[in-house]
Design a protein around this motif. Structure first.
Motif, PDB file in Angstrom:
ATOM      1  N   GLY A   1       0.774  -1.240  -0.067  1.00 27.76           N
ATOM      2  CA  GLY A   1       0.006   0.076  -0.006  1.00 27.76           C
ATOM      3  C   GLY A   1       0.563   1.298   0.086  1.00 27.76           C
ATOM      4  N   GLU A   2       2.287   1.114  -0.528  1.00 28.19           N
ATOM      5  CA  GLU A   2       3.045   2.429  -0.508  1.00 28.19           C
ATOM      6  C   GLU A   2       3.683   2.552  -1.951  1.00 28.19           C
TER       7      GLU A   2
ATOM      8  N   GLU B   1      -6.328   6.104   1.498  1.00 28.43           N
ATOM      9  CA  GLU B   1      -7.066   5.214   2.002  1.00 28.43           C
ATOM     10  C   GLU B   1      -8.299   5.056   0.993  1.00 28.43           C
TER      11      GLU B   1
ATOM     12  N   HIS C   1      -7.770   2.619  -1.999  1.00 27.37           N
ATOM     13  CA  HIS C   1      -7.111   0.981  -1.862  1.00 27.37           C
ATOM     14  C   HIS C   1      -8.264   0.179  -2.800  1.00 27.37           C
TER      15      HIS C   1
END
Length: 582
Positions: A190-191, A221, A224
């Motif tokens: 998630g980076e 978020e 995502h």
């Protein structure tokens, strides 16, 4: 976080901001020097022709076109800059000059029709290039100012270099113009991991003073769960919070088919608010609508924008007046005036930054609200007014200026981006007469209640002026959905206005917009309490309870705090006697 790619040591975020600032300073200074050197008519002749010296067509990539034309920035002696940073500089400069090439051509066309005595433009001929009226008035003001300064407009063909100076180059690093030798972007979980070369000093003298730094940032978020297939190299800028990445991503969205659409939402740009929407459905009996629209609530941001705009205009007028005074002032007074001008310009820049931030927030909030309204109505098309032919008039100088500087263009881009995620196509339609003609009989509407009302005597339908305009826009996109023009990089457009009667449907077709309740106030009905005073026959409601009430009532004298204790009510005579004694 930030890590040095070679040594593996952690780099402080303050140091990253400083080194990024050195990079942006090099780009801005080199770009300003290159623009000042290219600010001549020959540059715009080449860009207007779109050919190089060998007659080959210029490529679309800015840095490739600049390399073919020999446009290379110059750096101070003793400073080493990688060739990929030069690509970033030339790409930004070329895109800026290409944008101004259209303005240069329009100025040349309009100056031949300008009369310096009257300050107006002569009627255009049929063979001339079509120039929007708002753009033509701006050029006319420039020509009139040149005539007042005594420079005259005797030349039959003026250029943009004769009317204004070279533009400023923003401190911005578009890393997408470079390759892996300057920046790399990867996704890990998630980076986002950005590896970029940054200078270690303000004036790097060699390659050793350019080091790789690995920057890591978390993906927001709200992205995502989105089907993002690829992330592209960002643009680096510096704001008050430090280094800011402006990333672009490729996302898979459902394909929108305008031809298959049977329900459309028309969005009208309103002078009172950013926009209003209305719904039109196509069925076996033709077009129908319930003539009930929805008006966007900007949550007070429009009032704040108007205040900031007035403040910015006041700062501009004051700084312009101080410049006039500084021309004829003594050296000591001139120094004080220049320091005041610098402060005013800094305040004006801060006001502009606030306005840009609010405009972006307003645009995306408006887009999300219109998209939610369209999804609830089951619409497949959203019709917006063509902004190239839309111009605010007859609202006064102040209101016309506010409407002209509103975030309509940003709202259209945000609406197209948001609606594409749910498979709704946004189409541009002609704006002329949308709020002046009846959707049913195509006759002029009357204004019985003023500017914001509309009524058709023949069809006996009416309502809000913006809602009637939204119905006309939705009707135009449904009638012209088979003749949609698509150009690369532009929004789908309907250029021909067709008419068909829109009948009033008794059934409710448009969704009911949500009415958000203020969360701070309870929904309970206020209790009626007896008034203690001169006239005890009247009663007043108790104040509404709030979860933010932190001030507790003070207990009367002689009461220890028990809720069962009742205080005695003093008579009106006693109260009056005590007031006389005091």
């Amino acid at each position: 976080m930030a890590v040095d790619e070679v040594s593996g040591e952690s780099v402080g975020l303050d140091e990253v901001d400083t080194r990024t600032g050195w990079l942006l300073n090099l780009i801005a200074c080199a770009g300003a020097e290159l623009v000042a050197r290219l600010w001549q008519p020959g540059t715009f002749d080449v860009l207007a022709a779109g050919r190089d010296q060998q007659g080959r067509k210029l490529p679309a990539q800015g840095h490739v076109a600049a390399a073919r034309l020999g446009w290379t920035p110059c750096y101070p002696d003793g400073i080493y800059v990688p060739s990929r940073v030069t690509r970033v500089v030339t790409a930004q400069v070329t895109s800026t000059l290409r944008t101004l090439a259209y303005r240069d051509t329009a100025i040349g066309v309009l100056c031949s029709r300008f009369d310096s005595d009257t300050g107006r433009l002569a009627p255009a001929t049929g063979s001339e290039v079509c120039v929007p009226s708002g753009f033509a008035r701006g050029v006319c003001r420039q020509l009139a100012a040149r005539s007042r300064r005594g420079e005259g407009t005797q030349a039959t063909w003026l250029r943009i270099t004769d009317l204004q100076g070279p533009p400023q180059i923003a401190a911005l690093a578009r890393l997408s113009a470079a390759d892996r030798q300057l920046a790399q972007l990867t996704v890990a979980g998630g980076e986002l991991v950005l590896t970029v070369k940054l200078p270690t000093c303000p004036a790097p003298a060699g390659r050793a003073q350019w080091r790789w730094v690995r920057l890591t940032a978390a993906i927001p978020e709200h992205l995502h769960g989105r089907p993002v297939t690829d992330w592209h190299l960002p643009s680096l800028v510096l704001d008050r919070g430090g280094v800011l990445w402006r990333c672009a991503g490729t996302e898979m969205v459902p394909a929108a088919d305008p031809v298959a659409g049977t329900v459309a939402v028309g969005v009208d740009w309103s002078p009172s608010t950013l926009g209003a929407a209305a719904l039109v459905a196509e069925g076996p009996n033709g077009l129908s609508s319930d003539f009930h629209g929805w008006t966007y609530d900007d949550r007070g941001l429009g009032v704040k924008l108007a205040r900031l705009q007035t403040e910015g205009q006041m700062l501009h007028r004051k700084s312009a007046r101080l410049r006039q005074l500084a021309l004829s002032a003594s050296p000591e007074v001139r120094d004080r005036l220049e320091s005041k001008i610098a402060v005013l310009e800094a305040h004006r820049t801060a006001v502009g930054a606030k306005r840009r931030k609010i405009n972006r927030e307003l645009a995306f909030h408006f887009a999300s609200q219109v998209t939610a309204y369209s999804v609830a109505a089951g619409a497949q098309l959203i019709a917006v007014e063509d902004l190239t032919t839309l111009e605010t008039r007859s609202h006064g100088r102040v209101n016309n200026n506010r409407a002209a500087q509103s975030a309509r263009r940003q709202a259209v881009v945000a609406l197209a981006h948001t609606a594409a995620g749910v498979g709704i196509a946004v189409v541009s339609v002609p704006a002329r007469g949308s709020s002046a003609w009846c959707p049913g009989c195509d006759e002029p509407l009357s204004r019985p209640g003023g500017y914001h009302s509309a009524w058709c005597v023949r069809c006996e339908v009416g309502g809000n002026r913006d809602h009637m305009a939204g119905i006309n826009l939705a009707k135009r996109v449904l009638l012209g959905k088979t003749n949609v023009t698509r150009r690369r990089g532009q929004m789908p457009t309907v250029r021909v206005t067709e008419h068909a009667p829109v009948r009033r449907c008794r059934d409710k077709t448009s969704p009911t917009p949500r009415q958000p309740r203020h969360r701070r106030v309870r929904c309970s009905s206020p209790a009626m309490t007896e008034r203690v005073g001169v006239n005890s026959n009247q009663s007043v409601p108790a104040s509404q309870a709030s979860m933010w009430d932190t001030v507790k009532p003070v207990a009367p004298q002689g009461v220890a705090g028990s809720r069962d204790t009742r205080t005695s009510v003093r008579s009106a005579t006693a109260v009056a006697d005590s007031m006389r004694s005091t």
